[in-house]
Design a protein around this motif. Structure first.
Motif, short mmCIF file in Angstrom:
data_model
loop_
_atom_site.label_atom_id
_atom_site.label_comp_id
_atom_site.label_asym_id
_atom_site.label_seq_id
_atom_site.Cartn_x
_atom_site.Cartn_y
_atom_site.Cartn_z
N MET A 1 146.59 53.74 72.07
CA MET A 1 145.37 54.09 72.79
C MET A 1 144.19 54.08 71.80
N ASP A 2 143.11 53.30 72.14
CA ASP A 2 141.99 53.22 71.20
C ASP A 2 141.11 54.47 71.33
N LYS A 3 140.11 54.53 70.45
CA LYS A 3 139.27 55.73 70.38
C LYS A 3 138.53 55.99 71.69
N ASN A 4 138.07 54.91 72.35
CA ASN A 4 137.36 55.10 73.61
C ASN A 4 138.27 55.68 74.69
N GLN A 5 139.48 55.15 74.78
CA GLN A 5 140.43 55.68 75.77
C GLN A 5 140.79 57.12 75.46
N THR A 6 140.95 57.42 74.18
CA THR A 6 141.25 58.79 73.77
C THR A 6 140.12 59.73 74.18
N GLY A 7 138.88 59.27 73.92
CA GLY A 7 137.71 60.09 74.27
C GLY A 7 137.59 60.31 75.77
N ILE A 8 137.88 59.28 76.54
CA ILE A 8 137.81 59.41 78.00
C ILE A 8 138.84 60.42 78.50
N GLN A 9 140.02 60.42 77.90
CA GLN A 9 141.04 61.40 78.29
C GLN A 9 140.57 62.81 77.94
N PHE A 10 139.95 62.95 76.78
CA PHE A 10 139.41 64.27 76.40
C PHE A 10 138.35 64.72 77.41
N MET A 11 137.51 63.79 77.86
CA MET A 11 136.49 64.13 78.86
C MET A 11 137.13 64.61 80.15
N LYS A 12 138.18 63.92 80.59
CA LYS A 12 138.88 64.33 81.81
C LYS A 12 139.44 65.74 81.68
N ASP A 13 139.82 66.08 80.45
CA ASP A 13 140.39 67.41 80.18
C ASP A 13 139.31 68.45 79.88
N GLY A 14 138.05 68.04 79.90
CA GLY A 14 136.96 68.96 79.62
C GLY A 14 136.82 69.33 78.15
N LYS A 15 137.40 68.53 77.27
CA LYS A 15 137.34 68.79 75.83
C LYS A 15 136.20 67.96 75.24
N GLU A 18 136.01 67.21 71.28
CA GLU A 18 137.00 66.22 70.89
C GLU A 18 136.62 64.84 71.39
N ALA A 19 136.07 64.79 72.62
CA ALA A 19 135.63 63.51 73.19
C ALA A 19 134.50 62.92 72.35
N ALA A 20 133.53 63.77 71.97
CA ALA A 20 132.40 63.30 71.17
C ALA A 20 132.88 62.73 69.83
N LYS A 21 133.82 63.41 69.21
CA LYS A 21 134.34 62.94 67.93
C LYS A 21 135.03 61.58 68.08
N ALA A 22 135.82 61.44 69.14
CA ALA A 22 136.53 60.18 69.36
C ALA A 22 135.54 59.04 69.56
N PHE A 23 134.47 59.28 70.32
CA PHE A 23 133.49 58.22 70.56
C PHE A 23 132.67 57.91 69.30
N MET A 24 132.37 58.93 68.50
CA MET A 24 131.67 58.67 67.24
C MET A 24 132.53 57.85 66.29
N ASP A 25 133.83 58.14 66.30
CA ASP A 25 134.75 57.33 65.49
C ASP A 25 134.75 55.88 65.97
N ALA A 26 134.70 55.71 67.30
CA ALA A 26 134.68 54.36 67.88
C ALA A 26 133.40 53.62 67.48
N ILE A 27 132.28 54.34 67.46
CA ILE A 27 131.01 53.73 67.05
C ILE A 27 131.07 53.30 65.59
N GLU A 29 133.70 52.48 63.91
CA GLU A 29 134.61 51.35 63.77
C GLU A 29 134.00 50.06 64.29
N ALA A 30 133.19 50.16 65.36
CA ALA A 30 132.61 48.95 65.97
C ALA A 30 131.17 49.25 66.38
N PRO A 31 130.25 49.29 65.42
CA PRO A 31 128.86 49.69 65.71
C PRO A 31 128.10 48.73 66.62
N ALA A 32 128.63 47.53 66.84
CA ALA A 32 127.95 46.57 67.72
C ALA A 32 128.52 46.56 69.13
N ASP A 33 129.48 47.45 69.40
CA ASP A 33 130.12 47.52 70.72
C ASP A 33 129.39 48.56 71.57
#
Length: 218
Positions: A1-15, A18-27, A29-33
């Motif tokens: 599961m990539d960082k975006n999918q991980t973050g989305i799962q955290f959002m669904k769980d209201g975390k 944790e979601a913000a950290k996962a998305f920042m990590d994704a940014i 890793e891929a700043p042009a995405d």
């Protein structure tokens, strides 16, 4: 599961953290995405940081002008702020950019309703109800819009679907009762007002509707 999918799962769980950290990590890793910027913006919107959220949506659009989800997210944010004109503009762009989802049609229709353009809202709410088959809110709002424009038979059909999809929705039952009242089917209207009051005993409009029907029957 990539960082975006991980973050989305955290959002669904209201975390949110944790979601913000996962998305920042994704940014990182891929700043042009643009996807991670949109997702991070959605976290900021959820926690009420609207100004920063807009910055992230705009960043996503600067990376990809066809990032339809960024326009949709901006539209949702504007809608929550009751800036319905800007919200309408964003949902229109999202649709033009290819995000032809039931939610896009629904939100565009709701913007037009809020702006007082019920007739223009009808085709979008109709499409939303078709795409979101089984969604009580889509059928409910489409039914209300039909009723406002005087299409009572069609409104009844849509409101009956809403009541079927969500039998415990007092507003769907109440408005269905009003529609039958317009058709002078007092017995059916009274039944629906009573069902509304079984679910929500303090529903003032249903109480008034019941008194009106009972008064007419005296």
């Amino acid at each position: 599961m990539d960082k975006n999918q991980t973050g989305i799962q955290f959002m669904k769980d209201g975390k949110w953290e944790e979601a913000a950290k996962a998305f920042m990590d994704a940014i990182e890793e891929a700043p042009a995405d643009p996807v991670a910027y949109i997702n991070f913006g959605n976290v900021l919107t959820a926690v009420g940081d609207s100004e920063r959220a807009l910055n992230f949506y705009n960043k996503a659009i600067s990376l990809d002008e066809n990032a339809s989800a960024a326009y949709y997210s901006k539209g949702t944010l504007y809608y929550e702020q009751q800036n319905f004109q800007e919200a309408k503009n964003m949902f229109e762009i999202a649709l033009k950019k290819g995000l032809a989802s039931g939610d896009s049609y629904f939100m565009l229709g709701m913007c037009l309703v809020q702006l007082g353009n019920n007739r223009l809202a009808l085709p979008y709410l109709q499409r939303a109800a078709e795409v979101l088959e089984g969604d009580a809110e889509a059928s409910f709002q489409y039914g209300l819009c039909l009723a406002r424009e005087g299409f009572i038979d069609e409104a009844i059909e849509s409101l009956e679907k809403a009541a079927k999809f969500d039998p415990k929705n007092p507003d769907a039952l109440y408005n269905l009762g009003v529609a039958y009242g317009f058709k002078e089917e007092g017995e059916k209207a009274l039944e629906l007002f009573n069902r509304t009051l079984e679910i929500q005993p303090g529903h003032l409009l249903a109480i008034q509707g019941k008194k009106l029907i009972e008064g007419q029957e005296l």
